[in-house]
Design a protein around this motif. Structure first.
Motif, PDB file in Angstrom:
ATOM      1  N   MET A   1       1.051  -1.280   0.221  1.00 52.86           N
ATOM      2  CA  MET A   1       0.111  -0.514  -0.247  1.00 52.86           C
ATOM      3  C   MET A   1       0.650   1.007   0.118  1.00 52.86           C
ATOM      4  O   MET A   1       1.829   1.263   0.827  1.00 52.86           O
ATOM      5  N   ALA A   2       0.808   2.335  -0.733  1.00 49.80           N
ATOM      6  CA  ALA A   2       1.350   3.252  -0.735  1.00 49.80           C
ATOM      7  C   ALA A   2       1.019   3.918   0.436  1.00 49.80           C
ATOM      8  O   ALA A   2       0.149   4.598   0.768  1.00 49.80           O
ATOM      9  N   LEU A   3       2.317   4.639   0.664  1.00 51.09           N
ATOM     10  CA  LEU A   3       2.538   5.738   1.347  1.00 51.09           C
ATOM     11  C   LEU A   3       1.608   7.328   0.957  1.00 51.09           C
ATOM     12  O   LEU A   3       1.402   7.982   0.507  1.00 51.09           O
ATOM     13  N   ALA A   4       0.550   7.545   2.152  1.00 48.25           N
ATOM     14  CA  ALA A   4      -0.422   8.859   1.735  1.00 48.25           C
ATOM     15  C   ALA A   4       0.278   9.989   1.981  1.00 48.25           C
ATOM     16  O   ALA A   4       1.879   9.945   2.214  1.00 48.25           O
ATOM     17  N   LYS A   5      -0.086  11.069   1.140  1.00 50.40           N
ATOM     18  CA  LYS A   5       0.137  12.189   1.374  1.00 50.40           C
ATOM     19  C   LYS A   5      -0.382  13.440   2.306  1.00 50.40           C
ATOM     20  O   LYS A   5      -1.261  12.894   2.526  1.00 50.40           O
ATOM     21  N   ARG A   6       0.703  14.022   2.348  1.00 44.08           N
ATOM     22  CA  ARG A   6       0.441  15.293   2.705  1.00 44.08           C
ATOM     23  C   ARG A   6       0.736  16.920   2.545  1.00 44.08           C
ATOM     24  O   ARG A   6       1.771  16.874   1.751  1.00 44.08           O
ATOM     25  N   GLY A   7      -0.070  17.371   2.140  1.00 50.69           N
ATOM     26  CA  GLY A   7       0.709  18.896   2.147  1.00 50.69           C
ATOM     27  C   GLY A   7       1.366  19.270   3.373  1.00 50.69           C
ATOM     28  O   GLY A   7       1.027  19.310   4.563  1.00 50.69           O
ATOM     29  N   LEU A   8       2.189  20.124   2.789  1.00 46.72           N
ATOM     30  CA  LEU A   8       3.463  21.137   4.807  1.00 46.72           C
ATOM     31  C   LEU A   8       2.791  22.352   3.608  1.00 46.72           C
ATOM     32  O   LEU A   8       3.218  22.875   2.575  1.00 46.72           O
ATOM     33  N   GLY A   9       2.124  22.916   4.548  1.00 47.45           N
ATOM     34  CA  GLY A   9       1.643  24.433   5.164  1.00 47.45           C
ATOM     35  C   GLY A   9       0.317  24.633   3.656  1.00 47.45           C
ATOM     36  O   GLY A   9       0.141  23.718   3.193  1.00 47.45           O
ATOM     37  N   LYS A  10       0.091  25.503   3.534  1.00 52.71           N
ATOM     38  CA  LYS A  10      -1.610  25.919   3.416  1.00 52.71           C
ATOM     39  C   LYS A  10      -0.658  26.101   2.064  1.00 52.71           C
ATOM     40  O   LYS A  10      -0.372  26.844   1.648  1.00 52.71           O
ATOM     41  N   GLY A  11      -1.104  25.287   0.395  1.00 51.24           N
ATOM     42  CA  GLY A  11      -0.911  26.138  -0.685  1.00 51.24           C
ATOM     43  C   GLY A  11       0.618  25.599  -0.737  1.00 51.24           C
ATOM     44  O   GLY A  11       1.279  26.079  -1.617  1.00 51.24           O
ATOM     45  N   GLY A  12       1.476  24.520   0.007  1.00 50.95           N
ATOM     46  CA  GLY A  12       2.398  24.257   0.640  1.00 50.95           C
ATOM     47  C   GLY A  12       2.525  23.176  -0.848  1.00 50.95           C
ATOM     48  O   GLY A  12       2.058  22.414  -1.480  1.00 50.95           O
ATOM     49  N   PRO A  13       3.947  22.832  -0.481  1.00 48.35           N
ATOM     50  CA  PRO A  13       4.175  21.229  -1.519  1.00 48.35           C
ATOM     51  C   PRO A  13       3.592  20.384  -0.342  1.00 48.35           C
ATOM     52  O   PRO A  13       3.202  20.111   0.724  1.00 48.35           O
ATOM     53  N   GLU A  14       3.663  18.899  -1.861  1.00 53.34           N
ATOM     54  CA  GLU A  14       2.873  17.228  -1.039  1.00 53.34           C
ATOM     55  C   GLU A  14       3.842  16.466  -0.539  1.00 53.34           C
ATOM     56  O   GLU A  14       4.976  16.513  -1.914  1.00 53.34           O
ATOM     57  N   VAL A  15       3.831  16.531   0.647  1.00 50.31           N
ATOM     58  CA  VAL A  15       5.369  15.393   0.873  1.00 50.31           C
ATOM     59  C   VAL A  15       4.352  14.206   1.519  1.00 50.31           C
ATOM     60  O   VAL A  15       3.295  13.665   1.998  1.00 50.31           O
ATOM     61  N   SER A  16       5.605  13.237   2.006  1.00 49.77           N
ATOM     62  CA  SER A  16       4.893  11.449   2.277  1.00 49.77           C
ATOM     63  C   SER A  16       4.640  11.867   3.756  1.00 49.77           C
ATOM     64  O   SER A  16       4.976  13.050   4.526  1.00 49.77           O
ATOM     65  N   ALA A  17       2.776  11.743   4.537  1.00 49.19           N
ATOM     66  CA  ALA A  17       2.267  11.661   5.878  1.00 49.19           C
ATOM     67  C   ALA A  17       3.207  11.100   6.665  1.00 49.19           C
ATOM     68  O   ALA A  17       2.565  12.092   7.493  1.00 49.19           O
ATOM     69  N   LEU A  18       3.894  10.424   6.638  1.00 51.26           N
ATOM     70  CA  LEU A  18       5.775  10.620   7.665  1.00 51.26           C
ATOM     71  C   LEU A  18       6.782  10.705   7.396  1.00 51.26           C
ATOM     72  O   LEU A  18       6.729  10.100   5.854  1.00 51.26           O
ATOM     73  N   GLY A  19       7.740  11.181   8.334  1.00 51.72           N
ATOM     74  CA  GLY A  19       9.051  12.241   7.422  1.00 51.72           C
ATOM     75  C   GLY A  19      10.191  11.614   8.296  1.00 51.72           C
ATOM     76  O   GLY A  19       9.545  10.496   9.693  1.00 51.72           O
ATOM     77  N   LEU A  20      10.923  11.056   7.610  1.00 49.17           N
ATOM     78  CA  LEU A  20      12.287  10.184   7.981  1.00 49.17           C
ATOM     79  C   LEU A  20      13.380  11.202   9.085  1.00 49.17           C
ATOM     80  O   LEU A  20      13.531  12.441   8.131  1.00 49.17           O
TER      81      LEU A  20
END
Length: 319
Positions: A1-20
């Protein structure tokens, strides 16, 4: 299952829902294994983790060079956020923060060289008491205009500083310690960030391993020196909270680490937990954290580790 994405800030870049979080791969938590670290970063990228957190003072450049090695030929798969400003001596001692505009630009020049890249995706620092935050953030803004930095971040500052910084240059993300044992952010800082559209990258989600039964690992482990929560009677009391969390987690069919990560992730889609995994096994456990638990399960987790129940300060307080 692909790791979900979340926006980093309003209108910001989309990144992984968990960071390393890569800090522990270089120092602070005892012995680190280079091959294990490289394998962990590779596994993270393979699993869809894009947000990688480092700092120029982690291992005094070592962490950035390690990341560069791991990302060779894969730079486009990663969103690299870099902390800067902390000054250190040849013996590793921390000497304060230098966030003067010229120092900001010099620090980035060295980071770009160590990372083997022409830009960092997010550049962030804390507050230098000797420098107005407007000057520091303005210097990062110059680097954004020049294409060396994509987004501006800030870390471990109060609400007034966040507002002033954001008024100088739009802040994409705040990095702050946030977890079951560290909830200070909820009272003033988190509401302000939501008002301004600033995302949160949360470190210390497992309270440096305290929530998963870690007691520190001897020489080279800063937890035994800098963190009162790992010392004496504080540790004994905090271990009871960790045991209570483990019991709730077991009833949900997950581990204590997964419960702690899931709880932070549940606090809002604008919050991205940073997981400080140093082995593939720990990373795999973290990536299996359910990002959606029932309200009942989340309530049980909070009852196991109530707000303000932790014993000891987050850091050693100088007298």
């Amino acid at each position: 299952m692909a790791l979900a994405k979340r926006g980093l800030g309003k209108g910001g870049p989309e990144v992984s829902a968990l960071g390393l979080g890569c800090m522990g791969m270089s120092e602070f938590y005892g012995h680190s294994d280079r091959e294990a670290a490289l394998a962990t970063i590779a596994a993270a990228l393979e699993a869809g983790v894009t947000l990688l957190d480092t700092g120029d003072f982690y291992g005094m450049g070592h962490n950035e060079m390690l990341l560069a090695e791991a990302l060779r030929g894969k730079r486009d798969q990663a969103f690299i956020q870099v902390k800067f400003g902390a000054q250190r001596g040849p013996d590793g001692a921390f000497l304060g923060i230098d966030a003067r505009p010229a120092s900001v630009k010099t620090a980035l020049a060295y980071s770009l060289r160590r990372l083997g890249t022409d830009h960092v995706d997010l550049y962030q620092t804390g507050l230098d008491p000797a420098v107005p935050i407007e000057d520091t953030i303005g210097a990062i803004g110059d680097l954004v205009q020049q294409g060396y930095v994509r987004h501006v971040g800030i870390t471990n500052v109060d609400a007034n500083t966040i507002r002033r910084a954001h008024g100088t240059q739009p802040i994409t993300a705040l990095q702050f310690e946030y977890g079951l044992m560290s909830r200070d952010i909820e009272h003033e800082i988190l509401p302000l960030c939501r008002e301004l559209g600033i995302g949160i990258t949360a470190y210390g989600v497992l309270s440096r391993g305290l929530l998963t039964g870690s007691k520190g690992s001897g020489e080279g482990d800063f937890r035994n020196v800098l963190y009162p929560r790992f010392q004496g009677e504080n540790l004994t009391r905090n271990e009871r909270l960790a045991a209570a969390l483990a019991k709730v987690a077991q009833s949900e069919g997950i581990t204590a680490a997964q419960a702690a990560i899931a709880w932070v992730a549940s606090r809002g889609a604008d919050i991205i937990p940073l997981v400080g995994a140093r082995t593939v096994e720990r990373l795999t456990e973290a990536l299996r954290s359910p990002l959606h638990l029932s309200k009942e399960a989340l309530s049980e987790i909070e009852r196991a580790v109530p707000e303000n129940a932790v014993s000891g300060e987050r850091f050693m307080v100088a007298h």
